[in-house]
Design a protein around this motif. Structure first.
Motif, PDB file in Angstrom:
ATOM      1  N   PHE A 101       4.405 -93.142 -56.312  1.00  0.00           N
ATOM      2  CA  PHE A 101       5.357 -92.226 -55.687  1.00  0.00           C
ATOM      3  C   PHE A 101       4.712 -90.866 -55.450  1.00  0.00           C
ATOM      4  O   PHE A 101       4.035 -90.315 -56.314  1.00  0.00           O
ATOM      5  N   ARG A 102       4.971 -90.318 -54.274  1.00  0.00           N
ATOM      6  CA  ARG A 102       4.400 -89.026 -53.878  1.00  0.00           C
ATOM      7  C   ARG A 102       5.454 -88.216 -53.146  1.00  0.00           C
ATOM      8  O   ARG A 102       6.361 -88.787 -52.531  1.00  0.00           O
ATOM      9  N   VAL A 103       5.340 -86.895 -53.201  1.00  0.00           N
ATOM     10  CA  VAL A 103       6.316 -86.032 -52.531  1.00  0.00           C
ATOM     11  C   VAL A 103       5.569 -84.997 -51.688  1.00  0.00           C
ATOM     12  O   VAL A 103       4.804 -84.176 -52.209  1.00  0.00           O
ATOM     13  N   PHE A 104       5.778 -85.061 -50.379  1.00  0.00           N
ATOM     14  CA  PHE A 104       5.217 -84.096 -49.442  1.00  0.00           C
ATOM     15  C   PHE A 104       6.068 -82.835 -49.542  1.00  0.00           C
ATOM     16  O   PHE A 104       7.275 -82.865 -49.290  1.00  0.00           O
ATOM     17  N   THR A 105       5.438 -81.727 -49.925  1.00  0.00           N
ATOM     18  CA  THR A 105       6.176 -80.514 -50.269  1.00  0.00           C
ATOM     19  C   THR A 105       5.721 -79.357 -49.389  1.00  0.00           C
ATOM     20  O   THR A 105       4.544 -79.008 -49.370  1.00  0.00           O
ATOM     21  N   ILE A 152      10.243 -82.615 -49.458  1.00  0.00           N
ATOM     22  CA  ILE A 152      11.124 -81.495 -49.777  1.00  0.00           C
ATOM     23  C   ILE A 152      10.515 -80.228 -49.197  1.00  0.00           C
ATOM     24  O   ILE A 152       9.344 -80.190 -48.795  1.00  0.00           O
ATOM     25  N   ARG A 153      11.345 -79.174 -49.158  1.00  0.00           N
ATOM     26  CA  ARG A 153      10.901 -77.879 -48.630  1.00  0.00           C
ATOM     27  C   ARG A 153      11.382 -76.791 -49.569  1.00  0.00           C
ATOM     28  O   ARG A 153      12.526 -76.825 -50.027  1.00  0.00           O
ATOM     29  N   VAL A 154      10.506 -75.816 -49.857  1.00  0.00           N
ATOM     30  CA  VAL A 154      10.875 -74.681 -50.703  1.00  0.00           C
ATOM     31  C   VAL A 154      10.514 -73.388 -49.984  1.00  0.00           C
ATOM     32  O   VAL A 154       9.768 -73.391 -48.996  1.00  0.00           O
ATOM     33  N   GLY A 155      11.051 -72.271 -50.518  1.00  0.00           N
ATOM     34  CA  GLY A 155      10.943 -71.020 -49.791  1.00  0.00           C
ATOM     35  C   GLY A 155       9.948 -70.013 -50.312  1.00  0.00           C
ATOM     36  O   GLY A 155       9.490 -69.150 -49.564  1.00  0.00           O
ATOM     37  N   THR A 156       9.595 -70.081 -51.606  1.00  0.00           N
ATOM     38  CA  THR A 156       8.764 -69.040 -52.207  1.00  0.00           C
ATOM     39  C   THR A 156       7.666 -69.651 -53.065  1.00  0.00           C
ATOM     40  O   THR A 156       7.804 -70.785 -53.545  1.00  0.00           O
ATOM     41  N   PRO A 157       6.591 -68.890 -53.299  1.00  0.00           N
ATOM     42  CA  PRO A 157       5.563 -69.371 -54.231  1.00  0.00           C
ATOM     43  C   PRO A 157       6.125 -69.687 -55.609  1.00  0.00           C
ATOM     44  O   PRO A 157       5.691 -70.652 -56.253  1.00  0.00           O
ATOM     45  N   GLY A 158       7.096 -68.899 -56.083  1.00  0.00           N
ATOM     46  CA  GLY A 158       7.687 -69.168 -57.386  1.00  0.00           C
ATOM     47  C   GLY A 158       8.399 -70.510 -57.418  1.00  0.00           C
ATOM     48  O   GLY A 158       8.298 -71.264 -58.392  1.00  0.00           O
ATOM     49  N   VAL A 180      13.519 -75.583 -39.110  1.00  0.00           N
ATOM     50  CA  VAL A 180      12.921 -75.809 -40.424  1.00  0.00           C
ATOM     51  C   VAL A 180      13.128 -74.580 -41.312  1.00  0.00           C
ATOM     52  O   VAL A 180      13.458 -74.693 -42.493  1.00  0.00           O
ATOM     53  N   ALA A 181      12.934 -73.381 -40.736  1.00  0.00           N
ATOM     54  CA  ALA A 181      13.146 -72.154 -41.506  1.00  0.00           C
ATOM     55  C   ALA A 181      14.590 -72.043 -41.966  1.00  0.00           C
ATOM     56  O   ALA A 181      14.868 -71.639 -43.104  1.00  0.00           O
ATOM     57  N   ALA A 182      15.532 -72.425 -41.110  1.00  0.00           N
ATOM     58  CA  ALA A 182      16.942 -72.362 -41.495  1.00  0.00           C
ATOM     59  C   ALA A 182      17.257 -73.355 -42.601  1.00  0.00           C
ATOM     60  O   ALA A 182      18.015 -73.051 -43.526  1.00  0.00           O
ATOM     61  N   ASP A 183      16.663 -74.542 -42.526  1.00  0.00           N
ATOM     62  CA  ASP A 183      16.907 -75.559 -43.549  1.00  0.00           C
ATOM     63  C   ASP A 183      16.363 -75.122 -44.906  1.00  0.00           C
ATOM     64  O   ASP A 183      16.884 -75.514 -45.942  1.00  0.00           O
ATOM     65  N   ILE A 184      15.316 -74.296 -44.901  1.00  0.00           N
ATOM     66  CA  ILE A 184      14.740 -73.820 -46.163  1.00  0.00           C
ATOM     67  C   ILE A 184      15.419 -72.539 -46.622  1.00  0.00           C
ATOM     68  O   ILE A 184      15.877 -72.434 -47.762  1.00  0.00           O
ATOM     69  N   GLY A 185      15.485 -71.547 -45.746  1.00  0.00           N
ATOM     70  CA  GLY A 185      15.913 -70.206 -46.132  1.00  0.00           C
ATOM     71  C   GLY A 185      17.346 -69.870 -45.818  1.00  0.00           C
ATOM     72  O   GLY A 185      17.794 -68.768 -46.130  1.00  0.00           O
ATOM     73  N   GLY A 186      18.086 -70.798 -45.206  1.00  0.00           N
ATOM     74  CA  GLY A 186      19.464 -70.516 -44.850  1.00  0.00           C
ATOM     75  C   GLY A 186      20.481 -71.120 -45.782  1.00  0.00           C
ATOM     76  O   GLY A 186      21.683 -71.024 -45.539  1.00  0.00           O
ATOM     77  N   VAL A 187      20.017 -71.762 -46.862  1.00  0.00           N
ATOM     78  CA  VAL A 187      20.910 -72.458 -47.795  1.00  0.00           C
ATOM     79  C   VAL A 187      20.572 -72.041 -49.220  1.00  0.00           C
ATOM     80  O   VAL A 187      19.512 -71.456 -49.476  1.00  0.00           O
TER      81      VAL A 187
END
Length: 466
Positions: free
Chosen positions: A122-126, A66-72, A209-216
């Motif tokens: 199970f593991r999740v690359f984040t 998964i991909r996230v956009g902010t530290p929060g 990658v930036a669009a997939d995280i920060g464009g949605v």
């Protein structure tokens, strides 16, 4: 019924996520079916097929990404996975591992205790977007990107409250456990919200990658990865089933020696219909290529010394294989490894290049004429103890970046004249508010504990491995 413990939450979450992703990306179901057939076939004819983790574990094993956009957002993800007994392990800087524009740093959430890994690994690359890195985002774009991210909510408050309760209490009662799982799976479902077309395209010019995280407005599973016992056979089989794979398998080559670290490949990201908002306020359909199906084959964890040799061999292969085809590169890589990498697990153990657990042999198989020796080499050579390889549970930044890069529509942009923003494991730990463990420390502790126990059983005073 009693409390549903963390490992059962983890196992149920992995199963449900796999079912959901198969519905969203049918090619993943094709991949999973091919993996199951190959694993069954290999385990039937190869008595050692399950040596690295056991056949049942291999059959059930998955990792997600998964991909996230902010530290929060990353802290919230850590809480959700913490409820399932998954801790942050490792720091991976994909910005430096790819020639394309991949502005993320990453960690993996996974179980850390051997018993928990055996129950369900199970593991999740984040991955976290590095919006402050001036090589990718100027000040204006960073400001607008972070404002966009601040307005969205990835995870509902109820899910986060249940996650906190589960981690505090070591699990949940059946009814709240069911609610937690439903909310958690839904949080990683692909959103049907329309995408601001102009904003998404602006970010995509920097990085897909930036669009997939920060464009949605949400996050989603980018891929799920089953584990296969013969990845080269799987690669060929997917082509026969009409699925286009990326150009090569990432990681160590196929060769006649021990399987080490991690080999990965994927099918190419598929075009998926998405709704886009237009400048006049309407919507229209378009397509994106952001999700794919990955598969992996896991080998033995390497020590710092072994990893240095691995990196050296990969560098030598790159140097010698510049400009050659993927097939020729694979042949060259095999030749490089055959010439320089240890050919047996025994060599890896005695050279302190890979991690093993140790156990005293059965009494009837031990030498009886004298006391056992002190050093590891003699204990192994004389049959006092046996070595079992430790499975590599983690990731390779170069391989992860290679798969990201192979599934991008273009290379994006990067200002090489600017300095990159510094991120490292201590920064990540402070950001998440949890310790981020070093994989090497985990493997070393497992090795040292097992060796100390074997020495105690043999009545040998404990000492460090040679």
């Amino acid at each position: 019924m009693g409390t549903v413990p963390a490992w059962r939450l983890r196992a149920a979450f992995a199963r449900r996520l796999s079912d959901m992703y198969g519905t969203e990306v049918p090619a993943y179901t094709t991949l999973s079916a091919a993996v199951a057939e190959i694993n069954e076939d290999v385990s039937r004819v190869d008595g050692d097929a399950g040596r690295l983790g056991g056949v049942e574990r291999v059959a059930a094993e998955r990792h997600g990404a998964i991909r996230v956009g902010t530290p929060g957002e990353l802290r919230q993800v850590a809480a959700i996975f913490g409820a399932m007994g998954m801790r942050p392990v490792g720091f991976y800087d994909l910005r430096e591992a790819s020639s394309s524009s991949v502005p993320v740093v990453s960690t993996a959430f996974r179980p850390t205790e051997p018993a928990e890994l055996a129950r369900n690994p199970f593991r999740v690359f984040t991955s976290l977007l590095t919006s402050a890195d001036r090589r990718f985002f100027d000040e204006d774009l960073q400001t607008r990107l972070e404002a966009f991210l601040a307005r969205r909510e990835l995870f509902p408050a109820e899910l986060l409250e249940l996650a906190d309760r589960a981690e505090r209490d070591g699990g949940l009662d059946p009814e709240p456990a069911e609610r937690f799982l439903a909310l958690a799976v839904d949080a990683f479902r692909l959103s049907s919200d329309p995408i601001d077309g102009a904003w998404y395209r602006e970010l995509a010019r920097v990085s897909a990658v930036a669009a997939d995280i920060g464009g949605v407005t949400g996050t989603h599973i980018n891929h799920l990865t089953p584990r296969v016992l013969d990845i080269d056979r799987l690669y060929a089989e997917m082509g026969r089933r009409g699925i286009t794979m990326i150009d090569e398998i990432q990681g160590p080559p196929r060769w006649d020696g021990p399987d080490v670290l991690l080999r990965q490949t994927s099918f190419r990201a598929l075009e998926e219909k998405r709704r886009f908002r237009t400048a006049d306020g309407g919507t229209e359909f378009g397509t994106l290529r952001v999700r794919f199906g990955e598969v992996e084959a896991r080998g033995i964890a390497l020590t710092t010394t072994g990893r240095a040799l691995y990196d050296d061999l990969m560098t030598e292969t790159d140097r010698r294989a510049a400009g050659v085809t993927a097939v020729d590169r694979a042949e060259l890589a095999r030749a490089v490894w055959t010439a320089r990498f240890p050919r047996t697990e025994r060599e890896l153990a005695l050279n302190e290049q890979a991690f093993f657990t140790y156990r005293a042999t059965a009494p009837e198989r031990r030498p009886t004429e004298r006391q056992p020796p002190q050093d590891l080499a003699a204990l192994l050579d004389e049959g006092w103890i046996e070595a079992e390889p430790i499975v590599y549970e983690d990731f390779l930044p170069r391989s992860a970046a290679g798969i990201f890069q192979s599934n991008l529509t273009d290379a994006g942009t990067r200002d090489a004249t600017r300095s990159g923003t510094h991120y490292d494991r201590p920064w990540l730990a402070e950001t998440i508010g949890r310790p981020v463990q070093d994989p090497i420390d985990l493997y070393a502790a497992q090795r040292d504990t097992s060796l100390a126990e074997a020495r105690t059983e043999l009545a040998v005073p404990p000492s460090a491995p040679a």
